[in-house]
Design a protein around this motif. Structure first.
Motif, PDB file in Angstrom:
ATOM      1  N   ALA A 176     120.844  40.765  35.820  1.00  0.00           N
ATOM      2  CA  ALA A 176     121.220  42.240  35.925  1.00  0.00           C
ATOM      3  C   ALA A 176     120.174  43.094  35.492  1.00  0.00           C
ATOM      4  O   ALA A 176     120.557  44.203  35.061  1.00  0.00           O
ATOM      5  N   GLY A 177     118.923  42.494  35.137  1.00  0.00           N
ATOM      6  CA  GLY A 177     117.919  43.449  34.864  1.00  0.00           C
ATOM      7  C   GLY A 177     117.320  43.171  33.330  1.00  0.00           C
ATOM      8  O   GLY A 177     116.165  43.874  32.898  1.00  0.00           O
ATOM      9  N   ALA A 178     117.699  42.313  32.607  1.00  0.00           N
ATOM     10  CA  ALA A 178     116.974  41.898  31.517  1.00  0.00           C
ATOM     11  C   ALA A 178     115.716  40.871  31.618  1.00  0.00           C
ATOM     12  O   ALA A 178     115.595  40.367  32.798  1.00  0.00           O
ATOM     13  N   ARG A 179     114.737  40.902  30.598  1.00  0.00           N
ATOM     14  CA  ARG A 179     113.759  40.033  30.688  1.00  0.00           C
ATOM     15  C   ARG A 179     114.298  38.849  29.802  1.00  0.00           C
ATOM     16  O   ARG A 179     114.807  38.747  28.871  1.00  0.00           O
ATOM     17  N   HIS A 180     113.325  37.773  30.060  1.00  0.00           N
ATOM     18  CA  HIS A 180     113.438  36.572  29.378  1.00  0.00           C
ATOM     19  C   HIS A 180     112.402  36.263  28.579  1.00  0.00           C
ATOM     20  O   HIS A 180     111.212  36.458  29.021  1.00  0.00           O
TER      21      HIS A 180
END
Length: 295
Positions: A42-46
């Motif tokens: 959904a667009g978050a970074r890890h």
């Protein structure tokens, strides 16, 4: 703002969705990386570690299962306390013993970071909608810094005192509902010989002075489980309820007192967990468990 979420279980993931909906730049970390995938999609970074999460964020929200998980994540070789915390703010929303919040919060502030504990009332639906109830503890300065973000996540936020106060009030908030769910199950058991349809019986019990809002909102889920055996989507699990009850009981012992009703309810929650219902939604699962058990 650059926000990090440390712990993306049910509640952490729902809070993360709210954070993204408010337009923040989000980075996430979880011990089981698979639980971050939908957020990354959904667009978050890890982040590869809790320390890396801090490095990528201005504010890190922590939502972990229990005291042991907090100790592990804060103190690991690549944990939160190994990061450069100067200028960062940690908002810990876990439901744990007050002494855990005091210990870890003090460690964060001594390392140059800010720390606010803010365990929250509410389940995944309110978390996604920004309608949680925040119970904050910490310094006035750190709370003032956290408040703009907390106002986006919570319908109401109460600063109840210094570190440890938020955890204590959260245990007090959760306890009556968990006990009520067992009391409701026992009420259903008393009426079982009457043969009343579950939907009628729940409707009667929901329209009484002792019924909490949760019963009115989730009556249909309880009826469905009683009638068809179909389980509602889990918003807060039986295992989570057991953990909160036992945490309250253990905290009471440290205060030199006892919680006999909470301890009895915790024993039944443990029985339900042992019967395979640990991941079942607590509000529908507990009343159905006790009232339908055969011995």
């Amino acid at each position: 703002m650059k926000i990090g979420i440390c712990g993306t279980g049910r509640m952490g993931a729902a809070i993360a969705q709210r954070v993204m909906a408010q337009g923040h730049d989000l980075t996430v970390w979880n011990r089981d990386r698979a639980k971050t995938q939908s957020l990354v999609d959904a667009g978050a970074r890890h982040a590869e570690s809790p320390a890396a999460l801090v490095a990528a964020s201005d504010i890190v929200i922590v939502m972990l299962l229990n005291d042991a998980a907090m100790q592990a994540v804060y103190h690991a070789d690549n944990g939160l306390l190994k990061a450069d915390l100067a200028g960062r703010l940690i908002i810990d929303m876990s439901t744990v013993l007050p002494e855990t919040m005091v210990e870890l919060g003090t460690a964060v502030t001594e390392a140059g970071g800010g720390f606010v504990e803010c365990p929250v009332g509410g389940t995944v639906g309110p978390a996604r909608d920004g309608k949680l109830f925040g119970l904050a503890g910490g310094s006035e300065t750190d709370f003032a810094r956290a408040l703009p973000l907390l106002e986006q996540l919570c319908r109401r936020t109460e600063h109840v005192g210094k570190l440890g106060a938020g955890a204590a009030v959260k245990l007090a908030v959760n306890l009556p509902l968990m006990v009520y769910l067992q009391a409701l199950a026992e009420s259903l058991t008393l009426c079982k010989p009457l043969g009343l349809p579950p939907e009628r019986l729940i409707d009667i019990l929901a329209d009484t002075p002792g019924a909490p809002p949760a019963l009115k909102m989730r009556a249909a889920d309880i009826v469905k489980l009683l009638v068809t055996g179909e389980r509602a989507a889990t918003q807060f699990s039986v295992s989570g309820g057991k953990k909160d009850l036992l945490t309250a009981v253990n905290y009471a012992k440290k205060l030199g007192t006892t919680l006999p009703v909470a301890a009895s309810a915790a024993a039944v929650f443990a029985e339900a967990e042992a019967a395979g219902l640990g991941d079942t939604d607590v509000i529908s699962g507990m009343p159905a468990f006790w009232s339908t058990r055969t011995s």
